[in-house]
Design an enzyme around this catalytic site. Structure first.
Site, PDB file in Angstrom:
ATOM      1  N   ASN A 169      -2.400  12.791  -3.761  1.00 43.78           N
ATOM      2  CA  ASN A 169      -3.270  13.343  -4.963  1.00 43.78           C
ATOM      3  C   ASN A 169      -3.639  14.672  -4.541  1.00 43.78           C
ATOM      4  O   ASN A 169      -3.710  15.376  -5.527  1.00 43.78           O
ATOM      5  CB  ASN A 169      -4.551  12.370  -5.075  1.00 43.78           C
ATOM      6  CG  ASN A 169      -3.926  11.368  -6.061  1.00 43.78           C
ATOM      7  OD1 ASN A 169      -3.484  11.248  -6.937  1.00 43.78           O
ATOM      8  ND2 ASN A 169      -4.909  10.005  -5.718  1.00 43.78           N
TER       9      ASN A 169
ATOM     10  N   TYR B 175      12.303 -12.456  -8.929  1.00 44.34           N
ATOM     11  CA  TYR B 175      12.052 -13.659  -8.064  1.00 44.34           C
ATOM     12  C   TYR B 175      10.913 -14.431  -8.608  1.00 44.34           C
ATOM     13  O   TYR B 175      10.132 -15.427  -7.834  1.00 44.34           O
ATOM     14  CB  TYR B 175      11.382 -12.801  -6.929  1.00 44.34           C
ATOM     15  CG  TYR B 175      12.261 -12.413  -5.526  1.00 44.34           C
ATOM     16  CD1 TYR B 175      12.803 -12.946  -4.609  1.00 44.34           C
ATOM     17  CD2 TYR B 175      12.446 -10.804  -5.962  1.00 44.34           C
ATOM     18  CE1 TYR B 175      13.462 -12.396  -3.894  1.00 44.34           C
ATOM     19  CE2 TYR B 175      13.294 -10.190  -5.294  1.00 44.34           C
ATOM     20  CZ  TYR B 175      13.989 -10.775  -4.003  1.00 44.34           C
ATOM     21  OH  TYR B 175      14.700 -10.175  -3.411  1.00 44.34           O
TER      22      TYR B 175
ATOM     23  N   ASP C  35       0.823  -1.127  -0.003  1.00 41.66           N
ATOM     24  CA  ASP C  35       0.111  -0.160  -0.022  1.00 41.66           C
ATOM     25  C   ASP C  35       0.855   1.147   0.097  1.00 41.66           C
ATOM     26  O   ASP C  35       1.738   1.234   0.710  1.00 41.66           O
ATOM     27  CB  ASP C  35      -0.889  -0.017   1.216  1.00 41.66           C
ATOM     28  CG  ASP C  35      -2.035   1.019   1.217  1.00 41.66           C
ATOM     29  OD1 ASP C  35      -3.030   0.930   0.359  1.00 41.66           O
ATOM     30  OD2 ASP C  35      -1.570   2.148   1.590  1.00 41.66           O
TER      31      ASP C  35
ATOM     32  N   GLU D 260      -4.497   2.261  -4.590  1.00 41.78           N
ATOM     33  CA  GLU D 260      -2.788   2.474  -4.585  1.00 41.78           C
ATOM     34  C   GLU D 260      -2.405   1.254  -3.931  1.00 41.78           C
ATOM     35  O   GLU D 260      -1.265   1.245  -3.362  1.00 41.78           O
ATOM     36  CB  GLU D 260      -2.663   3.655  -3.556  1.00 41.78           C
ATOM     37  CG  GLU D 260      -3.019   3.466  -2.074  1.00 41.78           C
ATOM     38  CD  GLU D 260      -4.479   4.042  -1.543  1.00 41.78           C
ATOM     39  OE1 GLU D 260      -4.667   4.311  -0.687  1.00 41.78           O
ATOM     40  OE2 GLU D 260      -5.036   4.113  -2.708  1.00 41.78           O
TER      41      GLU D 260
ATOM     42  N   ASP E 245      -1.347   9.510 -10.768  1.00 41.09           N
ATOM     43  CA  ASP E 245      -1.099   8.221 -11.665  1.00 41.09           C
ATOM     44  C   ASP E 245       0.174   8.098 -11.945  1.00 41.09           C
ATOM     45  O   ASP E 245       0.735   7.040 -12.170  1.00 41.09           O
ATOM     46  CB  ASP E 245      -1.997   8.592 -13.054  1.00 41.09           C
ATOM     47  CG  ASP E 245      -3.570   8.802 -12.718  1.00 41.09           C
ATOM     48  OD1 ASP E 245      -3.802   8.197 -11.527  1.00 41.09           O
ATOM     49  OD2 ASP E 245      -4.274   9.060 -13.562  1.00 41.09           O
TER      50      ASP E 245
ATOM     51  N   HIS F 269      -4.254  14.385  -9.509  1.00 39.04           N
ATOM     52  CA  HIS F 269      -4.818  13.210 -10.178  1.00 39.04           C
ATOM     53  C   HIS F 269      -3.387  12.642 -11.025  1.00 39.04           C
ATOM     54  O   HIS F 269      -3.225  11.313 -11.046  1.00 39.04           O
ATOM     55  CB  HIS F 269      -5.945  12.781 -10.255  1.00 39.04           C
ATOM     56  CG  HIS F 269      -6.805  13.049  -9.065  1.00 39.04           C
ATOM     57  ND1 HIS F 269      -7.147  11.880  -8.413  1.00 39.04           N
ATOM     58  CD2 HIS F 269      -7.813  13.999  -8.456  1.00 39.04           C
ATOM     59  CE1 HIS F 269      -7.996  12.339  -7.376  1.00 39.04           C
ATOM     60  NE2 HIS F 269      -8.447  13.466  -7.713  1.00 39.04           N
TER      61      HIS F 269
END
Length: 666
Positions: free
Chosen positions: A279, A305, A271, A315, A288, A284
């Site tokens: 934002n 990996y 997160d 997000e 993005d 915005h």
């Protein structure tokens, strides 16, 4: 959906049917056709010649019936020509000879097969039978034009040679002129007819080739279009990563492999910290771009990996990787944290001492298959992520089943909290707050208690985080405020009661209105309540929180800052909010045994006093500490020396004061 993704979708859906003749010229198409025809002729050469030779040899029976006197010669010739042709063809195939040479062998087999049969047959004694028997020569002409799939040029040359041989033999036959004219006309007609049919067949084969080529290309395009649409349906349009649908399918595949083959895997939730603030600050579009940079960096990392990464929503990202050892999972989770931090994307609106974008990471991995469910590993990763956020963000937490904050015990607590109010499992106790100068109790703090069905008490340090994570804190908070009003404030048992409120409550739309409703229903004025806001990382500079605090102050409710000095946001809150009282955390008082600790407490007191707030010090447990508080000019104190938390009945018999009800343990 981004403009680029929309364009790709439109291209995939609106693609026109492809006509190869619009792109390729006649010469190119002919070259393609000849290449395909060569491949087909090569494939058909062996079975075609074998069938032709077998039929050719079987016609030996007609030799025995119609020309018995020379049948031995014709049959010998048939076997000799047929065997020679087959051996020659097999040798060519073994050596990998060109297809054109295979055609020459087959064409030569037709010609020599005709000549090898015709000349012995023409020597027969019964000239009439021989004359009529020659009509079968047209079969060889038809074979050249219709049986084998020669090119039109090879077919014409072969059938022309056979026609010429027919005319030569026909000329020397001792037959009437009428016979020669009739059979000569028949030969020419047969040649013309079979050649025309051969030409039409070649043209038809070419048209069939074009149609097949067009169908093949359209099928390929349809397949590619389908794959493109499938990719779009499984791809996040912003970041290009797999979307939640695709990652859920992959999660099921990983789970199946683990259940059937024992191949363990890890699920890691990521997160982006304080992304809403990012934002709000940068817009915005920049938000993005931030997500795209994070997605690209994490995608490059996960490739090392052999894992999969997808955007799980907003997000939040998710990583799946095949690994079943704690150290491996912890290493990857830490690498994810550091990768996002290394991007150094500016984030100036944070109030936790960090000015770049970071990420909180929660990881879980498969441990035991007994009673396992697919959703469990995601729940475990989510609980680990919650702990990462609660631990200050920009860190990674691995789910630990022995940790009461993340183990299944928290799920039991979540279920218990749903029924706590209805079953009477939750209650309030009140701890007095004393005025230092007068020595009177002027307020009490309401503290929540929870017991299990068997009566066992659950520490607030366990159930409050679960209540916040599950949202149960909202109902518990309303219940606490209503209970405070009913138990102590309605009948004026105490002047003021303080109640702890969670950031989740303050961010919830309508919280201030719900408090106003409770005050109206109970007839209690707002100045009898104080809400304690805990200073810490969870108290973000959120516009909704500031607006809610303003609405609460309009109701007359006092706003206190709790645990000042334990987090990063205290100074910012002091600047933004006009607190009625600031509570200094008990740790500073208990550290006063050293000169450094004493100086620290004095500095904090001076800082708060310069802002004009009243000061309350927690954790007062001795007479010496009370004396020190008088010396420092502290307004209020709280602690075991003043009074321990007790039920409401202790204050209902005499006039007391209030503290806070919500989520703290003494």
């Amino acid at each position: 959906m981004s403009e680029r993704a929309s364009s790709r979708l439109a291209d995939a859906v609106d693609m026109e049917p492809y006509d190869p003749r619009q792109e390729l010229g006649a010469a190119e198409l002919r070259i393609l056709y000849r290449a395909e025809a060569l491949a087909k002729r090569r494939k058909d050469a062996r079975p075609g010649l074998w069938i032709a030779v077998v039929i050719y040899v079987l016609f030996s029976a007609s030799d025995l019936l119609l020309i018995p006197d020379v049948a031995a010669y014709t049959i010998t010739a048939r076997f000799a020509v047929g065997l020679t042709a087959l051996l020659t063809l097999e040798a060519q195939l073994r050596r990998g000879a060109a297809t054109e040479w295979l055609d020459v062998t087959c064409a030569a087999a037709i010609i020599f097969g005709y000549v090898g049969w015709l000349f012995p047959a023409s020597l027969g004694a019964n000239k009439e039978s021989v004359a009529y028997y020659m009509v079968f020569g047209t079969i060889f002409m038809m074979s050249a034009n219709l049986f084998f799939t020669f090119s039109f040029k090879v077919s014409i040359i072969t059938s022309t040679i056979i026609l010429c041989i027919l005319y030569v033999v026909n000329y020397f036959l001792p037959a009437s002129l009428t016979y020669k004219m009739v059979f000569g006309t028949f030969y020419v007609s047969c040649f013309t007819f079979t050649s025309y049919v051969n030409w039409k067949l070649n043209e038809e084969r070419y048209n069939v080739f074009l149609n097949a080529l067009e169908a093949k290309i359209q099928h390929k395009e349809a397949t590619e279009r389908g794959k493109a649409l499938l990719r779009l349906s499984r791809t996040d349009p912003l970041t290009g990563l797999e979307n939640r649908r695709a990652i859920d399918e992959k999660l099921r595949d990983y789970w199946t492999d683990w259940q059937k083959l024992g191949n363990g895997f890890a699920a890691i939730l990521i997160d982006v910290d304080f992304f809403k603030k990012f934002n709000d600050c940068y817009g915005h579009q920049e938000g993005d771009r931030c997500l795209i940079h994070v997605a690209n960096a994490l995608s490059d990392l996960i490739k090392n990996y052999n894992g999969s990464i997808g955007r799980y929503g907003g997000e939040e990202f998710i990583v799946l990787a095949r690994m079943d050892k704690k150290d491996q999972v912890a290493e990857l989770a830490e690498a994810i944290c550091r990768t996002v931090e290394t991007l150094a994307i500016t984030h100036e609106l944070r109030r936790d001492g960090i000015s770049i974008v970071t990420a909180s990471v929660g990881a879980a991995f498969t441990r035991t298959q007994a009673g396992a469910k697919l959703e469990k590993i995601i729940h475990e990763a989510d609980r680990a992520l919650y702990l990462a956020k609660a631990s200050g963000r920009n860190c990674a937490k691995l789910f630990d089943p022995t940790d009461p904050q993340s183990s299944d015990e928290s799920e039991n607590l979540a279920a218990l909290l749903k029924i706590a109010i209805g079953q009477g499992l939750v209650s309030l106790v009140y701890q007095p707050i004393q005025d230092v100068v007068s020595g009177r109790v002027e307020a009490v703090e309401a503290l929540m208690r929870l017991k299990m069905l068997d009566g066992t008490l659950v520490p607030p340090s366990l159930f409050i985080p679960v209540a916040e994570r599950t949202g149960a804190i909202l109902e518990l908070g309303r219940w606490a405020i209503r209970t405070v009003c009913a138990e102590l404030l309605v009948d004026d048992h105490v002047p003021v009661v303080s109640v702890n409120v969670s950031p989740i409550q303050l961010k919830t739309p309508g919280f201030a209105a719900s408090v106003a409703t409770i005050l109206g229903e109970t007839g209690v004025t707002g100045n009898r309540l104080a809400f304690e806001i805990t200073e810490g990382l969870e108290m973000e500079m959120h516009s909704d929180i500031l607006r809610c605090i303003s609405d609460l102050k309009l109701l007359g409710i006092k706003i206190w800052l709790d645990d000042f000095g334990t987090g990063f946001a205290g100074l910012s809150w002091l600047r933004l909010i006009d607190f009625d009282t600031v509570k200094i955390d008990r740790s500073f008082l208990h550290d006063c045994g050293t000169p450094k600790g004493m100086a620290m407490l004095q500095d904090i007191i001076a800082l708060v006093r310069n802002r004009g707030h009243q000061i309350l010090v927690e954790g007062v447990e001795t007479d010496e500490q009370i004396a020190l508080m008088r010396e420092f000019g502290i307004d209020k104190i709280q602690g075991f020396r003043v009074g321990r938390p007790v039920p409401a009945a202790s204050f209902q018999a005499k006039r007391g004061v209030q503290k806070r009800p919500f989520l703290r343990s003494a």
